[in-house]
Design a protein around this motif. Sequence first.
Motif, short mmCIF file in Angstrom:
data_model
loop_
_atom_site.label_atom_id
_atom_site.label_comp_id
_atom_site.label_asym_id
_atom_site.label_seq_id
_atom_site.Cartn_x
_atom_site.Cartn_y
_atom_site.Cartn_z
N ALA A 203 12.38 -36.89 0.92
CA ALA A 203 12.39 -36.68 2.38
C ALA A 203 13.19 -35.46 2.83
N ASP A 204 12.67 -34.80 3.87
CA ASP A 204 13.49 -33.88 4.65
C ASP A 204 14.32 -34.69 5.65
N ARG A 205 13.67 -35.74 6.22
CA ARG A 205 14.38 -36.70 7.06
C ARG A 205 13.85 -38.11 6.77
N ILE A 206 14.74 -39.07 6.90
CA ILE A 206 14.40 -40.47 6.63
C ILE A 206 14.53 -41.27 7.92
N ALA A 207 13.49 -42.07 8.22
CA ALA A 207 13.54 -42.99 9.36
C ALA A 207 13.76 -44.40 8.82
N ILE A 215 16.51 -47.44 13.40
CA ILE A 215 17.97 -47.60 13.32
C ILE A 215 18.66 -46.26 13.11
N GLN A 216 18.11 -45.43 12.22
CA GLN A 216 18.69 -44.10 11.98
C GLN A 216 17.59 -43.17 11.51
N PHE A 217 17.61 -41.94 12.01
CA PHE A 217 16.59 -40.95 11.67
C PHE A 217 17.30 -39.63 11.43
N ASP A 218 17.50 -39.29 10.14
CA ASP A 218 18.30 -38.10 9.83
C ASP A 218 18.00 -37.64 8.41
N THR A 219 18.65 -36.56 8.00
CA THR A 219 18.49 -36.04 6.65
C THR A 219 19.10 -37.02 5.65
N PRO A 220 18.63 -36.99 4.40
CA PRO A 220 19.22 -37.86 3.38
C PRO A 220 20.73 -37.71 3.26
N ASP A 221 21.20 -36.47 3.25
CA ASP A 221 22.64 -36.25 3.08
C ASP A 221 23.44 -36.79 4.26
N GLU A 222 22.93 -36.61 5.47
CA GLU A 222 23.64 -37.10 6.64
C GLU A 222 23.67 -38.62 6.66
N ILE A 223 22.58 -39.25 6.27
CA ILE A 223 22.54 -40.72 6.21
C ILE A 223 23.50 -41.24 5.15
N ALA A 228 24.59 -45.20 10.01
CA ALA A 228 24.72 -45.55 11.43
C ALA A 228 25.46 -46.86 11.64
N ASN A 229 25.29 -47.82 10.73
CA ASN A 229 25.94 -49.13 10.89
C ASN A 229 25.97 -49.86 9.55
N THR A 230 26.44 -51.08 9.56
CA THR A 230 26.57 -51.84 8.30
C THR A 230 25.21 -52.15 7.69
#
Length: 382
Positions: A203-207, A215-223, A228-230
């Motif tokens: 992925a470039d970004r993961i939803a 719940i979270q939509f961002d790059t793999p590294d940022e995730i 975002a949460n537990t």
Amino acid sequence: MLKFDHVSKIYKKGKRAVDDLTFEIEQGEFIVLIGPSGCGKTTTMKMINRLIEPTEGNIYLNGENILDIDPVKLRRKIGYVIQQIGLFPHMTIEQNISLVPRLLKWPEEKRRERAKSLLTLVDMTPDFLDRFPFELSGGQQQRIGVLRALAADQPLILMDEPFGALDPITRDSLQSEFKKLQQKLGKTIVFVTHDMDEALKLADRIAIMKEGRLIQFDTPDEILRNPANTFVEEFIGKERLAQARPHIQTVDQIMNQAPVAVNGDVSLTDAIKIMKNRRVDTLLVIDEERKLEGYIDVENIDINRKKAKVVSEIVQRDIYAVKTGTLVRDTIRKFLNKGIKYVPVVDDEHHLVGIVTRANLVDVVYDSIWGEGNGVENGVHS
């Protein structure tokens, strides 16, 4: 390219399979939808080509509301690959690949040329065109399923767990192959999986979805760095989070920038001397422009030294290399899956710029698990 605007899918008794999704996907992005079973990821993907109709909200493709497009015409604009690829057994490989172009009334010669050129993209020869699906392995059939989605040159491809039924080795190989293909062709991909390792790799970004919501939509590294949460933390897993060190991300940061390499015109006698002096059992082989050509090793020299005089006569060209910018975690996975001792690092023009060895990775792995911070942070590379 693709925009979800407050999209929901509501079934009988008010069950929300997808709940108020709003996000945008840019041209050329590789987007992965992931989450637990029943989270709505496949429903989300199927609403894009209207295999499932949205209950609320709108989906826009290149600024046009898909609800204003005839469903059949819409689907011919979008490639679609599923786990059970469903090649038609009575059709040749060429006919399977060319299915949509034929529906679009492409001339026969243009269809055949398109099928032939696509085969070369996945290292399959033109003689496969006249074969039938039963003559192919599972991995080859899956490649044909992917090529069929690319045949009409649609800019958007939907993929629903396309590699899920394959064995781990074939799956890993196809993942790498398809990511390179996507980057080369610039296609926009929406990819559904339940495998977090697959998502992180492709992925470039993961939803990340749960109970129909994003719940979270961002790059793999940022995730990995900032879940975002537990729920996201638990879904990713502690082991993956432990490896997500923000200061060590790519092979460029850990590679040895002075790999031992020789030109093809070096004599085997000199090659042996270099090996002895540098205390290595393998030499990388490069051309005059420092482009990687392959390697030689002690065993190879020993077998061929009586009938060969220079390195170019015995160079082994089946060498696995990674590009600069490749994530360390992907390289670690290759070491584990392929059982290799080292990986050369090349730039976009295939010039040799470094090498990653198992020793390079030791400090990264140890620091990820125990947090010692020795070795790599201090610039020490074995």
